[in-house]
Design a protein around this motif. Sequence first.
Motif, PDB file in Angstrom:
ATOM      1  N   PHE A  91       0.817  -1.206   0.000  1.00  0.00           N
ATOM      2  CA  PHE A  91       0.000   0.000   0.000  1.00  0.00           C
ATOM      3  C   PHE A  91       0.856   1.264   0.000  1.00  0.00           C
ATOM      4  O   PHE A  91       0.331   2.365  -0.142  1.00  0.00           O
ATOM      5  N   SER A  92       2.178   1.121   0.123  1.00  0.00           N
ATOM      6  CA  SER A  92       3.098   2.258   0.051  1.00  0.00           C
ATOM      7  C   SER A  92       3.588   2.510  -1.369  1.00  0.00           C
ATOM      8  O   SER A  92       4.330   3.474  -1.604  1.00  0.00           O
ATOM      9  N   ALA A  93       3.188   1.670  -2.302  1.00  0.00           N
ATOM     10  CA  ALA A  93       3.610   1.822  -3.697  1.00  0.00           C
ATOM     11  C   ALA A  93       3.021   3.107  -4.285  1.00  0.00           C
ATOM     12  O   ALA A  93       1.943   3.559  -3.884  1.00  0.00           O
ATOM     13  N   ALA A  94       3.729   3.672  -5.256  1.00  0.00           N
ATOM     14  CA  ALA A  94       3.273   4.900  -5.913  1.00  0.00           C
ATOM     15  C   ALA A  94       1.976   4.649  -6.682  1.00  0.00           C
ATOM     16  O   ALA A  94       1.788   3.595  -7.285  1.00  0.00           O
ATOM     17  N   ALA A  95       1.091   5.645  -6.629  1.00  0.00           N
ATOM     18  CA  ALA A  95      -0.188   5.556  -7.340  1.00  0.00           C
ATOM     19  C   ALA A  95      -0.715   6.966  -7.601  1.00  0.00           C
ATOM     20  O   ALA A  95      -0.266   7.924  -6.969  1.00  0.00           O
ATOM     21  N   VAL A  96      -1.656   7.051  -8.532  1.00  0.00           N
ATOM     22  CA  VAL A  96      -2.268   8.335  -8.865  1.00  0.00           C
ATOM     23  C   VAL A  96      -3.775   8.136  -8.996  1.00  0.00           C
ATOM     24  O   VAL A  96      -4.231   7.205  -9.658  1.00  0.00           O
ATOM     25  N   LEU A  97      -4.536   9.014  -8.330  1.00  0.00           N
ATOM     26  CA  LEU A  97      -5.994   9.003  -8.437  1.00  0.00           C
ATOM     27  C   LEU A  97      -6.392   9.964  -9.551  1.00  0.00           C
ATOM     28  O   LEU A  97      -5.948  11.108  -9.574  1.00  0.00           O
ATOM     29  N   TYR A  98      -7.202   9.466 -10.489  1.00  0.00           N
ATOM     30  CA  TYR A  98      -7.682  10.268 -11.612  1.00  0.00           C
ATOM     31  C   TYR A  98      -9.195  10.397 -11.546  1.00  0.00           C
ATOM     32  O   TYR A  98      -9.884   9.505 -11.042  1.00  0.00           O
ATOM     33  N   VAL A 140      -5.947  13.858  -9.720  1.00  0.00           N
ATOM     34  CA  VAL A 140      -6.498  14.469  -8.514  1.00  0.00           C
ATOM     35  C   VAL A 140      -5.452  14.475  -7.407  1.00  0.00           C
ATOM     36  O   VAL A 140      -5.242  15.477  -6.739  1.00  0.00           O
ATOM     37  N   ILE A 141      -4.803  13.330  -7.215  1.00  0.00           N
ATOM     38  CA  ILE A 141      -3.775  13.213  -6.173  1.00  0.00           C
ATOM     39  C   ILE A 141      -2.727  12.214  -6.628  1.00  0.00           C
ATOM     40  O   ILE A 141      -3.049  11.196  -7.236  1.00  0.00           O
ATOM     41  N   GLU A 142      -1.484  12.522  -6.344  1.00  0.00           N
ATOM     42  CA  GLU A 142      -0.381  11.602  -6.600  1.00  0.00           C
ATOM     43  C   GLU A 142       0.239  11.293  -5.255  1.00  0.00           C
ATOM     44  O   GLU A 142       0.521  12.201  -4.481  1.00  0.00           O
ATOM     45  N   GLY A 143       0.402  10.029  -4.957  1.00  0.00           N
ATOM     46  CA  GLY A 143       0.964   9.633  -3.671  1.00  0.00           C
ATOM     47  C   GLY A 143       1.129   8.132  -3.611  1.00  0.00           C
ATOM     48  O   GLY A 143       1.472   7.494  -4.604  1.00  0.00           O
ATOM     49  N   THR A 144       0.813   7.568  -2.467  1.00  0.00           N
ATOM     50  CA  THR A 144       0.878   6.120  -2.302  1.00  0.00           C
ATOM     51  C   THR A 144      -0.477   5.505  -2.637  1.00  0.00           C
ATOM     52  O   THR A 144      -1.500   6.205  -2.678  1.00  0.00           O
ATOM     53  N   LEU A 145      -0.479   4.213  -2.844  1.00  0.00           N
ATOM     54  CA  LEU A 145      -1.730   3.506  -3.076  1.00  0.00           C
ATOM     55  C   LEU A 145      -2.672   3.733  -1.891  1.00  0.00           C
ATOM     56  O   LEU A 145      -3.866   3.986  -2.069  1.00  0.00           O
ATOM     57  N   ASP A 146      -2.135   3.712  -0.681  1.00  0.00           N
ATOM     58  CA  ASP A 146      -2.927   3.941   0.523  1.00  0.00           C
ATOM     59  C   ASP A 146      -3.580   5.333   0.495  1.00  0.00           C
ATOM     60  O   ASP A 146      -4.773   5.468   0.764  1.00  0.00           O
ATOM     61  N   GLN A 147      -2.807   6.360   0.156  1.00  0.00           N
ATOM     62  CA  GLN A 147      -3.341   7.722   0.099  1.00  0.00           C
ATOM     63  C   GLN A 147      -4.420   7.849  -0.968  1.00  0.00           C
ATOM     64  O   GLN A 147      -5.448   8.505  -0.750  1.00  0.00           O
ATOM     65  N   CYS A 148      -4.193   7.232  -2.117  1.00  0.00           N
ATOM     66  CA  CYS A 148      -5.167   7.306  -3.200  1.00  0.00           C
ATOM     67  C   CYS A 148      -6.457   6.574  -2.849  1.00  0.00           C
ATOM     68  O   CYS A 148      -7.556   7.059  -3.153  1.00  0.00           O
ATOM     69  N   ILE A 149      -6.342   5.421  -2.191  1.00  0.00           N
ATOM     70  CA  ILE A 149      -7.541   4.689  -1.758  1.00  0.00           C
ATOM     71  C   ILE A 149      -8.313   5.526  -0.743  1.00  0.00           C
ATOM     72  O   ILE A 149      -9.535   5.652  -0.828  1.00  0.00           O
ATOM     73  N   SER A 150      -7.605   6.142   0.206  1.00  0.00           N
ATOM     74  CA  SER A 150      -8.272   6.980   1.212  1.00  0.00           C
ATOM     75  C   SER A 150      -8.984   8.162   0.565  1.00  0.00           C
ATOM     76  O   SER A 150     -10.125   8.475   0.921  1.00  0.00           O
ATOM     77  N   ARG A 191     -18.244   8.027  -7.217  1.00  0.00           N
ATOM     78  CA  ARG A 191     -17.019   7.206  -7.271  1.00  0.00           C
ATOM     79  C   ARG A 191     -16.782   6.569  -8.625  1.00  0.00           C
ATOM     80  O   ARG A 191     -15.641   6.283  -8.985  1.00  0.00           O
ATOM     81  N   HIS A 192     -17.834   6.346  -9.401  1.00  0.00           N
ATOM     82  CA  HIS A 192     -17.668   5.737 -10.728  1.00  0.00           C
ATOM     83  C   HIS A 192     -16.897   6.650 -11.681  1.00  0.00           C
ATOM     84  O   HIS A 192     -16.465   6.209 -12.743  1.00  0.00           O
ATOM     85  N   LEU A 193     -16.681   7.890 -11.296  1.00  0.00           N
ATOM     86  CA  LEU A 193     -15.945   8.837 -12.133  1.00  0.00           C
ATOM     87  C   LEU A 193     -14.442   8.796 -11.869  1.00  0.00           C
ATOM     88  O   LEU A 193     -13.687   9.512 -12.515  1.00  0.00           O
ATOM     89  N   TYR A 194     -14.006   7.966 -10.932  1.00  0.00           N
ATOM     90  CA  TYR A 194     -12.603   7.916 -10.529  1.00  0.00           C
ATOM     91  C   TYR A 194     -11.960   6.587 -10.876  1.00  0.00           C
ATOM     92  O   TYR A 194     -12.628   5.560 -11.001  1.00  0.00           O
ATOM     93  N   GLU A 195     -10.631   6.610 -10.971  1.00  0.00           N
ATOM     94  CA  GLU A 195      -9.838   5.384 -11.116  1.00  0.00           C
ATOM     95  C   GLU A 195      -8.464   5.666 -10.526  1.00  0.00           C
ATOM     96  O   GLU A 195      -8.036   6.820 -10.427  1.00  0.00           O
ATOM     97  N   ILE A 196      -7.801   4.606 -10.100  1.00  0.00           N
ATOM     98  CA  ILE A 196      -6.427   4.714  -9.601  1.00  0.00           C
ATOM     99  C   ILE A 196      -5.535   4.004 -10.593  1.00  0.00           C
ATOM    100  O   ILE A 196      -5.841   2.891 -11.042  1.00  0.00           O
ATOM    101  N   ARG A 197      -4.433   4.653 -10.925  1.00  0.00           N
ATOM    102  CA  ARG A 197      -3.415   4.033 -11.787  1.00  0.00           C
ATOM    103  C   ARG A 197      -2.207   3.772 -10.911  1.00  0.00           C
ATOM    104  O   ARG A 197      -1.737   4.667 -10.209  1.00  0.00           O
TER     105      ARG A 197
END
Length: 91
Positions: free
Chosen positions: A13-20, A38-48, A58-64
């Motif tokens: 969950f500390s891996a890099a991720a981006v919420l779009y 929207v936010i670039e951070g960790t997978l944990d931060q993006c999930i939160s 929520r259907h308008l979002y995705e995490i890469r």
Amino acid sequence: MGDASFSDSKVNFSAAAVLYKWPSLGNQRRSDRTSYQVIEGTLDQCISAFMGKPAATRHLYEIRATPQPPLVTAILSPEHIAELSRLREFL
């Protein structure tokens, strides 16, 4: 999700991720527009951040994220993000 169970798999969950977010019209994704960060951070931060959004949008979002087979794919759908959130809380 295949045959793997959550308990058998480790997710970083500390891996890099981006919420779009996808631009919308009438609460529907606009396929003629591109998503924006929207936010670039960790997978944990993006999930939160995702879970903090109203359920009706929520259907308008995705995490890469960097894939972590079998549970984390390159692009995580809203349903997939919700499952990872439950896993995170379980752990």
